[in-house]
Design a protein around this motif. Structure first.
Motif, mmCIF file in Angstrom:
data_model
loop_
_atom_site.group_PDB
_atom_site.id
_atom_site.type_symbol
_atom_site.label_atom_id
_atom_site.label_comp_id
_atom_site.label_asym_id
_atom_site.label_seq_id
_atom_site.Cartn_x
_atom_site.Cartn_y
_atom_site.Cartn_z
ATOM 1 N N ILE A 132 0.862 -1.172 0.000
ATOM 2 C CA ILE A 132 0.000 0.000 0.000
ATOM 3 C C ILE A 132 0.905 1.230 0.000
ATOM 4 O O ILE A 132 1.779 1.365 0.853
ATOM 5 C CB ILE A 132 -0.935 0.025 1.227
ATOM 6 N N THR A 133 0.702 2.128 -0.960
ATOM 7 C CA THR A 133 1.639 3.226 -1.180
ATOM 8 C C THR A 133 0.920 4.559 -1.322
ATOM 9 O O THR A 133 -0.304 4.621 -1.444
ATOM 10 C CB THR A 133 2.459 2.978 -2.455
ATOM 11 N N VAL A 134 1.729 5.614 -1.352
ATOM 12 C CA VAL A 134 1.244 6.948 -1.696
ATOM 13 C C VAL A 134 1.991 7.410 -2.946
ATOM 14 O O VAL A 134 3.128 6.993 -3.182
ATOM 15 C CB VAL A 134 1.470 7.965 -0.550
ATOM 16 N N PRO A 135 1.370 8.246 -3.784
ATOM 17 C CA PRO A 135 2.083 8.769 -4.952
ATOM 18 C C PRO A 135 3.265 9.638 -4.521
ATOM 19 O O PRO A 135 3.128 10.460 -3.625
ATOM 20 C CB PRO A 135 1.017 9.612 -5.665
ATOM 21 N N PHE A 136 4.395 9.417 -5.149
ATOM 22 C CA PHE A 136 5.537 10.270 -4.798
ATOM 23 C C PHE A 136 5.359 11.633 -5.452
ATOM 24 O O PHE A 136 4.685 11.781 -6.477
ATOM 25 C CB PHE A 136 6.859 9.612 -5.181
ATOM 26 N N LYS A 137 5.936 12.653 -4.819
ATOM 27 C CA LYS A 137 5.771 14.017 -5.296
ATOM 28 C C LYS A 137 6.884 14.350 -6.278
ATOM 29 O O LYS A 137 8.014 14.632 -5.886
ATOM 30 C CB LYS A 137 5.772 14.988 -4.123
ATOM 31 N N ASN A 138 6.541 14.286 -7.530
ATOM 32 C CA ASN A 138 7.530 14.537 -8.569
ATOM 33 C C ASN A 138 7.080 15.675 -9.475
ATOM 34 O O ASN A 138 5.926 16.068 -9.467
ATOM 35 C CB ASN A 138 7.734 13.274 -9.411
ATOM 36 N N ALA A 139 8.018 16.187 -10.224
ATOM 37 C CA ALA A 139 7.720 17.205 -11.230
ATOM 38 C C ALA A 139 8.162 16.676 -12.585
ATOM 39 O O ALA A 139 9.104 15.890 -12.683
ATOM 40 C CB ALA A 139 8.454 18.504 -10.907
ATOM 41 N N TYR A 140 7.473 17.102 -13.645
ATOM 42 C CA TYR A 140 7.852 16.666 -14.981
ATOM 43 C C TYR A 140 9.241 17.150 -15.378
ATOM 44 O O TYR A 140 10.018 16.435 -15.980
ATOM 45 C CB TYR A 140 6.898 17.250 -16.018
ATOM 46 N N GLY A 141 9.512 18.417 -15.055
ATOM 47 C CA GLY A 141 10.614 19.067 -15.725
ATOM 48 C C GLY A 141 10.147 19.449 -17.121
ATOM 49 O O GLY A 141 8.948 19.625 -17.375
ATOM 50 N N GLN A 142 11.042 19.550 -18.050
ATOM 51 C CA GLN A 142 10.689 19.960 -19.409
ATOM 52 C C GLN A 142 10.035 18.814 -20.167
ATOM 53 O O GLN A 142 10.569 17.710 -20.225
ATOM 54 C CB GLN A 142 11.946 20.416 -20.158
ATOM 55 N N VAL A 143 8.884 19.063 -20.772
ATOM 56 C CA VAL A 143 8.208 18.032 -21.569
ATOM 57 C C VAL A 143 8.081 18.429 -23.038
ATOM 58 O O VAL A 143 7.898 17.572 -23.893
ATOM 59 C CB VAL A 143 6.811 17.695 -21.002
ATOM 60 N N ALA A 166 8.647 24.257 -34.304
ATOM 61 C CA ALA A 166 7.597 24.020 -33.315
ATOM 62 C C ALA A 166 8.162 23.284 -32.103
ATOM 63 O O ALA A 166 9.365 23.027 -32.010
ATOM 64 C CB ALA A 166 6.458 23.211 -33.946
ATOM 65 N N TYR A 167 7.291 22.971 -31.184
ATOM 66 C CA TYR A 167 7.674 22.221 -29.991
ATOM 67 C C TYR A 167 6.791 20.992 -29.887
ATOM 68 O O TYR A 167 5.577 21.056 -30.108
ATOM 69 C CB TYR A 167 7.524 23.088 -28.727
ATOM 70 N N ARG A 168 7.417 19.886 -29.554
ATOM 71 C CA ARG A 168 6.687 18.620 -29.479
ATOM 72 C C ARG A 168 6.912 17.982 -28.119
ATOM 73 O O ARG A 168 8.005 18.042 -27.555
ATOM 74 C CB ARG A 168 7.139 17.676 -30.588
ATOM 75 N N MET A 169 5.836 17.345 -27.607
ATOM 76 C CA MET A 169 5.943 16.711 -26.303
ATOM 77 C C MET A 169 6.787 15.441 -26.382
ATOM 78 O O MET A 169 6.668 14.658 -27.325
ATOM 79 C CB MET A 169 4.557 16.350 -25.766
ATOM 80 N N ARG A 170 7.624 15.266 -25.377
ATOM 81 C CA ARG A 170 8.396 14.040 -25.216
ATOM 82 C C ARG A 170 8.140 13.535 -23.803
ATOM 83 O O ARG A 170 8.372 14.243 -22.832
ATOM 84 C CB ARG A 170 9.886 14.295 -25.430
ATOM 85 N N SER A 171 7.619 12.332 -23.699
ATOM 86 C CA SER A 171 7.264 11.800 -22.382
ATOM 87 C C SER A 171 8.473 11.833 -21.458
ATOM 88 O O SER A 171 9.548 11.338 -21.820
ATOM 89 C CB SER A 171 6.751 10.365 -22.497
ATOM 90 N N PRO A 172 8.311 12.399 -20.273
ATOM 91 C CA PRO A 172 9.438 12.480 -19.345
ATOM 92 C C PRO A 172 9.807 11.111 -18.808
ATOM 93 O O PRO A 172 8.957 10.233 -18.620
ATOM 94 C CB PRO A 172 8.897 13.377 -18.222
ATOM 95 N N LEU A 173 11.089 10.915 -18.590
ATOM 96 C CA LEU A 173 11.559 9.662 -18.017
ATOM 97 C C LEU A 173 11.334 9.671 -16.513
ATOM 98 O O LEU A 173 11.498 10.692 -15.853
ATOM 99 C CB LEU A 173 13.052 9.465 -18.313
ATOM 100 N N VAL A 174 10.945 8.547 -15.980
ATOM 101 C CA VAL A 174 10.729 8.406 -14.544
ATOM 102 C C VAL A 174 11.975 7.775 -13.939
ATOM 103 O O VAL A 174 12.403 6.694 -14.345
ATOM 104 C CB VAL A 174 9.494 7.543 -14.242
ATOM 105 N N SER A 175 12.578 8.452 -12.978
ATOM 106 C CA SER A 175 13.774 7.938 -12.328
ATOM 107 C C SER A 175 13.397 7.136 -11.089
ATOM 108 O O SER A 175 12.610 7.586 -10.253
ATOM 109 C CB SER A 175 14.699 9.096 -11.924
ATOM 110 N N PHE A 176 13.957 5.948 -10.989
ATOM 111 C CA PHE A 176 13.690 5.086 -9.839
ATOM 112 C C PHE A 176 14.745 5.259 -8.753
ATOM 113 O O PHE A 176 14.685 4.596 -7.717
ATOM 114 C CB PHE A 176 13.634 3.624 -10.274
#
Length: 264
Positions: free
Chosen positions: A192-203, A210-220
């Protein structure tokens, strides 16, 4: 009465949808209703300035409804235009990739669909499967021959649904976000967990003019114990109960009130 409304955000033809639909149908009556194409990263958005249409299609011989809208649209259509009564539960997934941390949870169409159902008072659960980076480019996530990749996750999801369906199970939450390790099985430990508080940074990144979205990498790395990402990093199934109350503790409200009163 329909037991379960099943949806997702990757579309009804994604390889995460059918294995879960098949497993759930072994035990329950299920209405499958999902986007007609991939609708990731749309959160709980509803279509406001276009017409919504849906049609009955088949996935491996099983009838489902395909909607030209968002996952939350699918829930709305299912609840008010397809079903005669509210289902006992809404299930969303299985998402292609993890939905850990508050940033991904709030942007996820998979979790957004569960939120939409929860707002209407339906117990809801969203399932996501972590895909290791080395597999992301190798797997065609819309090829029926790859359904087996999500089979173990579907069995885990069905096990959790079975538990939540039992009479008397605690219901003082709005929805649950479940993240499943890629290699997990039905005997894999959960936490049983809680969501960790993270920020995207640049997406958004420049692509020509133009600018295109790139899915941010999740660091473990350096994940705090007790969080969803830490459990996933430890090879455990992360189970995060979530409230939609959108409130802060009374103590915080009192302090803010005092500060406003002092300078108003």
């Amino acid at each position: 009465m329909i037991d379960i409304l099943l949806t997702n955000d990757d579309g009804y033809s994604s390889i995460g949808f059918y294995p879960l639909l098949r497993e759930l149908r072994r035990r329950y009556t299920v209405c499958g209703i999902a986007p007609d194409t991939q609708r990731s990263w749309v959160g709980k958005s509803l279509t406001a300035h276009a017409d919504i249409e849906f049609e009955k299609v088949a996935v491996e011989g099983l009838p489902v409804f395909a909607v030209n809208g968002t996952p939350a649209d699918c829930v709305q259509v299912g609840l008010f235009h397809v079903l005669d009564q509210k289902p006992m539960m809404a299930v969303s997934g299985i998402n292609i990739g993890e939905n850990v941390g508050r940033s991904l949870i709030l942007s996820s169409g998979t979790v957004g669909a569960a939120m939409e159902a929860a707002i209407d008072g339906i117990r809801s659960v969203a399932f996501s499967l972590y895909i290791p980076p080395e597999y992301e480019e190798e797997i065609d996530f819309f090829d029926a021959e790859n359904f087996h990749i999500f089979q173990r996750a579907a069995m885990i999801a069905c096990k959790i649904v079975d538990i939540l369906m039992r009479p008397g199970v605690i219901s003082s939450f709005d929805l649950i976000s479940v993240n499943i390790p890629f290699e997990a099985g039905t005997d894999t430990e959960y936490e049983i967990t809680v969501p960790f508080k993270n920020a995207y940074g640049q997406v958004f990144h420049r692509s020509g003019t133009a600018y295109r979205m790139r899915s941010p990498l999740v660091s473990f790395e350096n994940a705090a114990a007790g969080t969803d990402i830490h459990a996933l990093a430890q090879g455990k199934v992360s189970v995060s109960p979530i409230s939609l109350d959108l409130v802060v503790p009374q103590s915080t409200m009192r302090i803010l009130d005092e500060q406003l009163r002092e300078h108003w």
